[in-house]
Design a protein around this motif. Sequence first.
Motif, PDB file in Angstrom:
ATOM      1  N   GLN A 177       9.083  -3.842  12.560  1.00  0.00           N
ATOM      2  CA  GLN A 177       9.986  -4.058  11.813  1.00  0.00           C
ATOM      3  C   GLN A 177       8.931  -4.161  10.347  1.00  0.00           C
ATOM      4  N   PRO A 178      10.188  -4.870   9.136  1.00  0.00           N
ATOM      5  CA  PRO A 178      10.244  -4.337   7.782  1.00  0.00           C
ATOM      6  C   PRO A 178       8.492  -5.143   7.480  1.00  0.00           C
ATOM      7  N   GLU A 179       9.136  -6.562   7.427  1.00  0.00           N
ATOM      8  CA  GLU A 179       7.823  -7.967   7.103  1.00  0.00           C
ATOM      9  C   GLU A 179       6.566  -7.533   8.367  1.00  0.00           C
ATOM     10  N   GLU A 180       6.175  -6.564   9.140  1.00  0.00           N
ATOM     11  CA  GLU A 180       5.394  -6.207   9.761  1.00  0.00           C
ATOM     12  C   GLU A 180       4.382  -5.289   8.498  1.00  0.00           C
ATOM     13  N   THR A 181       3.913  -6.037   7.519  1.00  0.00           N
ATOM     14  CA  THR A 181       3.882  -4.982   6.316  1.00  0.00           C
ATOM     15  C   THR A 181       2.225  -6.123   5.888  1.00  0.00           C
ATOM     16  N   ILE A 182       1.458  -4.956   5.718  1.00  0.00           N
ATOM     17  CA  ILE A 182      -0.211  -5.434   4.386  1.00  0.00           C
ATOM     18  C   ILE A 182       0.314  -4.263   3.953  1.00  0.00           C
ATOM     19  N   GLU A 183      -0.856  -5.009   2.508  1.00  0.00           N
ATOM     20  CA  GLU A 183      -1.397  -4.302   1.663  1.00  0.00           C
ATOM     21  C   GLU A 183      -2.679  -4.202   1.459  1.00  0.00           C
ATOM     22  N   TYR A 184      -3.202  -3.118   0.712  1.00  0.00           N
ATOM     23  CA  TYR A 184      -4.648  -2.772   0.704  1.00  0.00           C
ATOM     24  C   TYR A 184      -4.404  -1.828  -0.224  1.00  0.00           C
ATOM     25  N   GLN A 185      -5.977  -1.344  -1.372  1.00  0.00           N
ATOM     26  CA  GLN A 185      -5.762  -0.775  -2.069  1.00  0.00           C
ATOM     27  C   GLN A 185      -6.701   0.703  -1.443  1.00  0.00           C
ATOM     28  N   HIS A 186      -6.249   2.171  -2.318  1.00  0.00           N
ATOM     29  CA  HIS A 186      -5.922   2.851  -2.299  1.00  0.00           C
ATOM     30  C   HIS A 186      -7.857   3.444  -3.526  1.00  0.00           C
ATOM     31  N   MET A 187      -8.358   3.489  -2.070  1.00  0.00           N
ATOM     32  CA  MET A 187      -9.618   3.834  -3.284  1.00  0.00           C
ATOM     33  C   MET A 187     -10.556   5.530  -3.565  1.00  0.00           C
ATOM     34  N   THR A 188     -10.910   6.219  -3.970  1.00  0.00           N
ATOM     35  CA  THR A 188     -11.792   6.831  -3.834  1.00  0.00           C
ATOM     36  C   THR A 188     -12.645   6.941  -2.563  1.00  0.00           C
ATOM     37  N   THR A 189     -13.373   8.216  -2.212  1.00  0.00           N
ATOM     38  CA  THR A 189     -14.317   7.444  -0.795  1.00  0.00           C
ATOM     39  C   THR A 189     -15.741   7.582  -2.206  1.00  0.00           C
TER      40      THR A 189
END
Length: 239
Positions: A177-189
């Motif tokens: 479902q669309p509400e089953e969404t998370i946010e996180y940061q893309h970081m380089t290794t």
Amino acid sequence: MRTGSTGSDDRSYGGAAGEAFAAKADRPGLNALHDRPAVLDLIGPVSGQRIVDLGCGAGHYAAALVGAGASVVGVEGSESLAAHARARLAGSDGSSVVRHNLEEPMHFLEDESMDGALCALVLHHISRRADFLAEVRRVLRPGGWLVVSSTHPTADWGRFGGSYFEERWIRRQIGSQPEETIEYQHMTTSTIVNELLAAGFTLERMVEPTPLPALKDLDPKKYEELSAAPVFLALRLHK
Ligand SMILES: C[S@@+](CC[C@H](N)C(=O)[O-])C[C@H]1O[C@@H](n2cnc3c(N)ncnc32)[C@H](O)[C@@H]1O
């Protein structure tokens, strides 16, 4: 029950996303046959140890560590996931789950009170990472271990496109479902590794896990995919 500061439901893992993650972590798929065994292998024997499980989610690691003879303080921002973790740890003496926002100091833990700290798939959700890592270092005894896992930066780059080097918040649907969404940061290794070193930790080992053979029978396509390129990164460090 001990309490920490307000949880982190506002950013992610509240309600629907938390339930979707708990259900996914229960199934013998990606987490159970891929990143979790690799992280537990990096942690090694824990009998008699006191461990803080930072962002413990539904308590899968905490339960495994308690089963291996450790006592665990799970720290979790999402109310629904903290409830899952408490249920999973019910009856284990000396272990507990604290609802707390990891962007803030862990006043409920004393200096140098922990033998080890686990931060599985959580660092990329934290904004004030330098403060968070200083706090993790504070609660670890001298020589205490820290195991960190993260989504692999190249996998996120492959999935979302754009510049690998542009560090940014990304949104990802984790359930049907669309509400089953998370946010996180893309970081380089290099950002992930260098921030841990700058916080005063020493790197011992780094792994880019491949799936267990059991995943081949369960989901051959996923097995091939995960055998061809890494989607997780895990590091063992010490104070
Ligand atoms: C991908 S889940 C991983 C859960 C668990 N460590 C595991 O690997 O099974 C990320 C977890 O971090 C928690 N989390 C994210 N940001 C947080 C914050 N600021 N404070 C407390 N918990 C947080 C989420 O609620 C979620 O349980």
